[in-house]
Design a protein around this motif. Structure first.
Motif, PDB file in Angstrom:
ATOM      1  N   SER A 128      68.808  53.526  41.009  1.00 35.42           N
ATOM      2  CA  SER A 128      69.890  54.516  40.005  1.00 35.42           C
ATOM      3  C   SER A 128      68.789  55.723  39.881  1.00 35.42           C
ATOM      4  O   SER A 128      69.746  56.716  40.641  1.00 35.42           O
ATOM      5  N   PHE A 129      67.858  55.693  40.019  1.00 41.39           N
ATOM      6  CA  PHE A 129      66.905  57.649  40.033  1.00 41.39           C
ATOM      7  C   PHE A 129      67.261  58.049  41.968  1.00 41.39           C
ATOM      8  O   PHE A 129      67.378  59.416  41.998  1.00 41.39           O
ATOM      9  N   LYS A 130      67.979  57.757  42.683  1.00 38.76           N
ATOM     10  CA  LYS A 130      67.861  58.075  43.800  1.00 38.76           C
ATOM     11  C   LYS A 130      69.546  57.916  43.792  1.00 38.76           C
ATOM     12  O   LYS A 130      69.770  58.842  44.724  1.00 38.76           O
ATOM     13  N   THR A 131      70.052  57.900  43.608  1.00 39.79           N
ATOM     14  CA  THR A 131      71.756  57.815  42.848  1.00 39.79           C
ATOM     15  C   THR A 131      72.185  58.950  41.792  1.00 39.79           C
ATOM     16  O   THR A 131      73.054  59.190  42.440  1.00 39.79           O
ATOM     17  N   ILE A 132      71.784  58.951  41.188  1.00 40.67           N
ATOM     18  CA  ILE A 132      71.899  59.349  39.549  1.00 40.67           C
ATOM     19  C   ILE A 132      71.171  60.133  39.318  1.00 40.67           C
ATOM     20  O   ILE A 132      70.089  60.085  39.375  1.00 40.67           O
ATOM     21  N   GLU A 152      70.289  61.276  32.577  1.00 41.72           N
ATOM     22  CA  GLU A 152      71.096  60.475  32.670  1.00 41.72           C
ATOM     23  C   GLU A 152      71.353  58.714  33.022  1.00 41.72           C
ATOM     24  O   GLU A 152      71.371  58.069  32.390  1.00 41.72           O
ATOM     25  N   ALA A 153      69.691  58.753  33.827  1.00 46.01           N
ATOM     26  CA  ALA A 153      69.160  57.399  34.530  1.00 46.01           C
ATOM     27  C   ALA A 153      68.415  57.123  32.886  1.00 46.01           C
ATOM     28  O   ALA A 153      68.492  56.191  32.343  1.00 46.01           O
ATOM     29  N   THR A 154      67.644  57.986  32.686  1.00 44.17           N
ATOM     30  CA  THR A 154      66.630  57.513  31.012  1.00 44.17           C
ATOM     31  C   THR A 154      67.642  57.658  30.357  1.00 44.17           C
ATOM     32  O   THR A 154      67.694  56.760  29.139  1.00 44.17           O
ATOM     33  N   VAL A 155      69.228  58.695  30.099  1.00 44.81           N
ATOM     34  CA  VAL A 155      70.122  58.432  29.143  1.00 44.81           C
ATOM     35  C   VAL A 155      70.926  56.443  29.018  1.00 44.81           C
ATOM     36  O   VAL A 155      70.077  56.241  27.789  1.00 44.81           O
ATOM     37  N   ILE A 156      70.779  56.176  29.935  1.00 43.03           N
ATOM     38  CA  ILE A 156      71.142  54.751  29.773  1.00 43.03           C
ATOM     39  C   ILE A 156      70.539  53.802  29.461  1.00 43.03           C
ATOM     40  O   ILE A 156      70.461  52.667  28.609  1.00 43.03           O
ATOM     41  N   ILE A 157      68.963  54.029  30.072  1.00 43.73           N
ATOM     42  CA  ILE A 157      67.699  53.676  29.569  1.00 43.73           C
ATOM     43  C   ILE A 157      67.689  53.207  27.667  1.00 43.73           C
ATOM     44  O   ILE A 157      67.114  52.868  27.599  1.00 43.73           O
ATOM     45  N   SER A 158      67.628  54.349  27.735  1.00 37.78           N
ATOM     46  CA  SER A 158      67.247  54.742  26.068  1.00 37.78           C
ATOM     47  C   SER A 158      68.292  54.023  25.325  1.00 37.78           C
ATOM     48  O   SER A 158      67.990  53.181  23.608  1.00 37.78           O
ATOM     49  N   THR A 159      69.384  53.349  25.339  1.00 37.06           N
ATOM     50  CA  THR A 159      69.945  51.866  24.970  1.00 37.06           C
ATOM     51  C   THR A 159      69.027  50.856  24.166  1.00 37.06           C
ATOM     52  O   THR A 159      69.717  49.625  23.748  1.00 37.06           O
ATOM     53  N   GLU A 207      83.746  60.556  48.337  1.00 38.18           N
ATOM     54  CA  GLU A 207      83.352  59.436  48.965  1.00 38.18           C
ATOM     55  C   GLU A 207      82.180  59.775  47.935  1.00 38.18           C
ATOM     56  O   GLU A 207      81.288  57.672  47.745  1.00 38.18           O
ATOM     57  N   THR A 208      81.260  59.933  47.196  1.00 40.41           N
ATOM     58  CA  THR A 208      80.122  59.573  46.500  1.00 40.41           C
ATOM     59  C   THR A 208      80.410  59.306  45.444  1.00 40.41           C
ATOM     60  O   THR A 208      78.923  58.622  44.783  1.00 40.41           O
ATOM     61  N   SER A 209      81.555  58.893  44.617  1.00 41.30           N
ATOM     62  CA  SER A 209      81.391  58.473  43.081  1.00 41.30           C
ATOM     63  C   SER A 209      81.638  56.730  43.153  1.00 41.30           C
ATOM     64  O   SER A 209      81.091  56.433  42.467  1.00 41.30           O
ATOM     65  N   GLY A 210      81.605  56.379  44.115  1.00 44.02           N
ATOM     66  CA  GLY A 210      81.433  54.744  44.111  1.00 44.02           C
ATOM     67  C   GLY A 210      80.045  54.983  43.801  1.00 44.02           C
ATOM     68  O   GLY A 210      79.572  53.707  43.338  1.00 44.02           O
ATOM     69  N   MET A 211      78.923  55.215  45.230  1.00 46.86           N
ATOM     70  CA  MET A 211      77.783  54.736  44.840  1.00 46.86           C
ATOM     71  C   MET A 211      77.205  55.243  42.887  1.00 46.86           C
ATOM     72  O   MET A 211      76.341  54.619  43.099  1.00 46.86           O
ATOM     73  N   TYR A 212      78.222  56.489  42.922  1.00 44.52           N
ATOM     74  CA  TYR A 212      77.306  56.822  41.539  1.00 44.52           C
ATOM     75  C   TYR A 212      78.127  56.206  40.107  1.00 44.52           C
ATOM     76  O   TYR A 212      77.150  55.709  39.523  1.00 44.52           O
ATOM     77  N   LEU A 213      79.078  55.405  40.602  1.00 45.08           N
ATOM     78  CA  LEU A 213      78.971  54.950  39.886  1.00 45.08           C
ATOM     79  C   LEU A 213      78.353  52.922  39.524  1.00 45.08           C
ATOM     80  O   LEU A 213      77.876  52.428  38.743  1.00 45.08           O
ATOM     81  N   GLY A 239      75.400  52.937  40.462  1.00 41.87           N
ATOM     82  CA  GLY A 239      73.929  53.316  40.500  1.00 41.87           C
ATOM     83  C   GLY A 239      73.685  53.325  38.672  1.00 41.87           C
ATOM     84  O   GLY A 239      73.409  52.942  37.776  1.00 41.87           O
ATOM     85  N   TYR A 240      75.462  53.429  38.012  1.00 43.81           N
ATOM     86  CA  TYR A 240      75.352  53.037  36.457  1.00 43.81           C
ATOM     87  C   TYR A 240      75.482  51.925  35.920  1.00 43.81           C
ATOM     88  O   TYR A 240      74.366  51.526  34.621  1.00 43.81           O
ATOM     89  N   CYS A 241      75.951  50.854  36.732  1.00 43.87           N
ATOM     90  CA  CYS A 241      76.178  49.971  36.254  1.00 43.87           C
ATOM     91  C   CYS A 241      74.768  49.133  36.399  1.00 43.87           C
ATOM     92  O   CYS A 241      74.383  48.761  35.546  1.00 43.87           O
ATOM     93  N   ILE A 242      74.117  49.690  37.907  1.00 44.83           N
ATOM     94  CA  ILE A 242      72.963  48.982  38.034  1.00 44.83           C
ATOM     95  C   ILE A 242      71.625  49.481  37.097  1.00 44.83           C
ATOM     96  O   ILE A 242      70.800  48.166  35.776  1.00 44.83           O
ATOM     97  N   ILE A 243      71.797  50.566  36.937  1.00 45.60           N
ATOM     98  CA  ILE A 243      70.901  50.862  35.077  1.00 45.60           C
ATOM     99  C   ILE A 243      71.080  50.475  34.164  1.00 45.60           C
ATOM    100  O   ILE A 243      70.431  50.125  33.155  1.00 45.60           O
ATOM    101  N   THR A 244      72.383  49.799  33.825  1.00 46.69           N
ATOM    102  CA  THR A 244      72.460  49.479  32.515  1.00 46.69           C
ATOM    103  C   THR A 244      72.581  48.329  31.967  1.00 46.69           C
ATOM    104  O   THR A 244      71.855  47.663  32.108  1.00 46.69           O
ATOM    105  N   LEU A 245      72.677  47.078  33.469  1.00 46.10           N
ATOM    106  CA  LEU A 245      71.778  45.860  33.892  1.00 46.10           C
ATOM    107  C   LEU A 245      70.828  45.703  33.578  1.00 46.10           C
ATOM    108  O   LEU A 245      69.774  44.747  32.840  1.00 46.10           O
ATOM    109  N   SER A 246      69.983  47.088  34.295  1.00 45.62           N
ATOM    110  CA  SER A 246      68.228  47.207  33.735  1.00 45.62           C
ATOM    111  C   SER A 246      67.528  47.625  32.669  1.00 45.62           C
ATOM    112  O   SER A 246      66.521  47.083  33.333  1.00 45.62           O
ATOM    113  N   THR A 247      68.505  47.945  32.115  1.00 46.96           N
ATOM    114  CA  THR A 247      68.576  48.107  30.415  1.00 46.96           C
ATOM    115  C   THR A 247      68.211  46.673  29.473  1.00 46.96           C
ATOM    116  O   THR A 247      66.869  46.436  28.999  1.00 46.96           O
ATOM    117  N   LEU A 248      69.137  46.144  29.955  1.00 47.28           N
ATOM    118  CA  LEU A 248      68.951  43.825  29.886  1.00 47.28           C
ATOM    119  C   LEU A 248      67.920  43.847  29.905  1.00 47.28           C
ATOM    120  O   LEU A 248      67.058  43.238  28.937  1.00 47.28           O
TER     121      LEU A 248
END
Length: 351
Positions: free
Chosen positions: A120-124, A128-135, A180-186, A188-197
């Motif tokens: 996720s650090f490489k895509t977003i 924003e990545a650390t914000v998702i981790i903060s949950t 074309e970058t929106s798919g990779m961006y989303l 990254g968000y999905c993966i960082i959320t699962l990583s937080t869990l």
């Protein structure tokens, strides 16, 4: 009188055993507890700084460096440092008789967490990545309640809700991605959320193990080395064709150094602190640092929403840690005063 004394002794022993009362009053237990809480706060805050720096160097290494290679380098350094420090200072058995299955599970959870976070650090953006981790504290609170039967205090609940508000404000100020970058961006968000869990699960699991912190750190390194090696096998042909520049090699080395330092300080903080939830809250100090990196190094726009959200998360994080320390001290004082009054009052009256 003897009956009252006996009943008082049983009640006090039960309170001490359950952890709701100081065993020896303020004079003995409270200073040690206060020192342990402060050390836990210090170690976990330090781990946040270390992980923020590691995330910076992951970002600087470039998207062409495979994530398994980064994890492999980190795991090698982590194993070496764990073995050397343990041999020099702690003399702990790195192959315990019990909980080996749980330690393997801990290592797998940590690998999934690290892989998802680095990807996720490489895509977003880092902020924003650390914000998702903060949950993570919300997941930790739920898992602790379910598996460790640890109640969630009002302070930590309010701190978690404040972090949630800060997260929503920060997300509102997110970077707009189109085409074309929106798919990779989303993704990254999905993966960082699962990583937080999975990170929350690893926090709770390592608290349940209740062993010296160097043991899970060592197992984390071993698990990461094995799993990252397996993932690197399909990438061997790609790695042979690509060439890592000396600058990228320097970034990868710094990732390993700061990540290993963060892993040691985080697990040391878990050893000192009584609840993984507070550790997860204090760990969030890297949010502000990541946003500073985004603005200063990567030239991302820092909107008022980002400032407000970061302020809320940082305030909740530090405030929760300090309040828990003061609450524990005051509780010990009240407990000691209550039993002193009982000793000099009711129990000394003639019957």
């Amino acid at each position: 009188s003897s009956g009252i004394n006996a009943e008082y002794g049983r009640s006090r022993a039960e309170m001490v055993e359950s952890g709701s009362c100081c065993s020896n009053g303020l004079d003995e237990q409270s200073p040690a507890t206060l020192q342990s809480k402060c050390m836990g706060f210090l170690f976990t805050a330090t781990s946040g700084v270390c992980f923020a720096c590691a995330s910076l160097f992951v970002k600087l290494s470039g998207s062409d460096v495979p994530v398994p290679l980064i994890i492999f380098m980190r795991s090698m350094l982590q194993i070496v440092v764990s073995v050397l420090l343990n041999a020099a200072f702690w003399k702990q058995s790195l192959y315990p008789k019990h909980n080996k299955g749980l330690l393997v599970g801990f290592g797998i959870l940590c690998f999934l967490t690290i892989y998802g976070i680095y990807f996720s650090f490489k895509t977003i953006p880092l902020g924003e990545a650390t914000v998702i981790i903060s949950t993570c504290p919300f997941f930790v609170a739920i898992l602790e309640r379910l598996f460790l039967k640890i109640s969630v205090s009002i302070t930590n609940l309010l701190a978690g809700l404040t972090c949630c508000v800060g997260v929503m404000i920060l997300t509102h100020s997110g970077v707009k991605v189109a085409g074309e970058t929106s798919g990779m961006y989303l993704l990254g968000y999905c993966i960082i959320t699962l990583s937080t869990l999975t990170q929350a699960m690893s926090f709770v699991l390592v608290k349940h193990l209740n062993i010296h912190f160097v043991v899970p750190v060592f197992y984390l390194g071993v698990s990461n080395m094995i799993l990252s090696s397996l993932l690197c096998l399909p990438l061997l042909s790609e790695l042979e064709k690509s060439s890592i520049t000396p600058t990228q090699g320097s970034w990868l080395l710094l990732v390993s150094v700061f990540a290993v330092a963060g892993s040691f300080t985080l697990n040391k903080g878990l050893e000192h602190d009584q609840a993984a939830l507070q550790v997860a809250l204090v760990r969030n100090v890297d949010i502000v640092i990541a946003y500073i990196f985004d603005v200063v190094i990567f030239r991302h726009n820092f909107s008022p929403y980002s400032f407000i959200g970061s302020f809320l998360v940082l305030t909740a994080t530090i405030g929760s840690g300090l309040f828990n320390v003061l609450q524990k001290t005051n509780h010990c004082q009240e407990c000691d005063t209550e039993h002193s009054t009982c000793d000099t009052g009711l129990l000394t009256q003639p019957t």
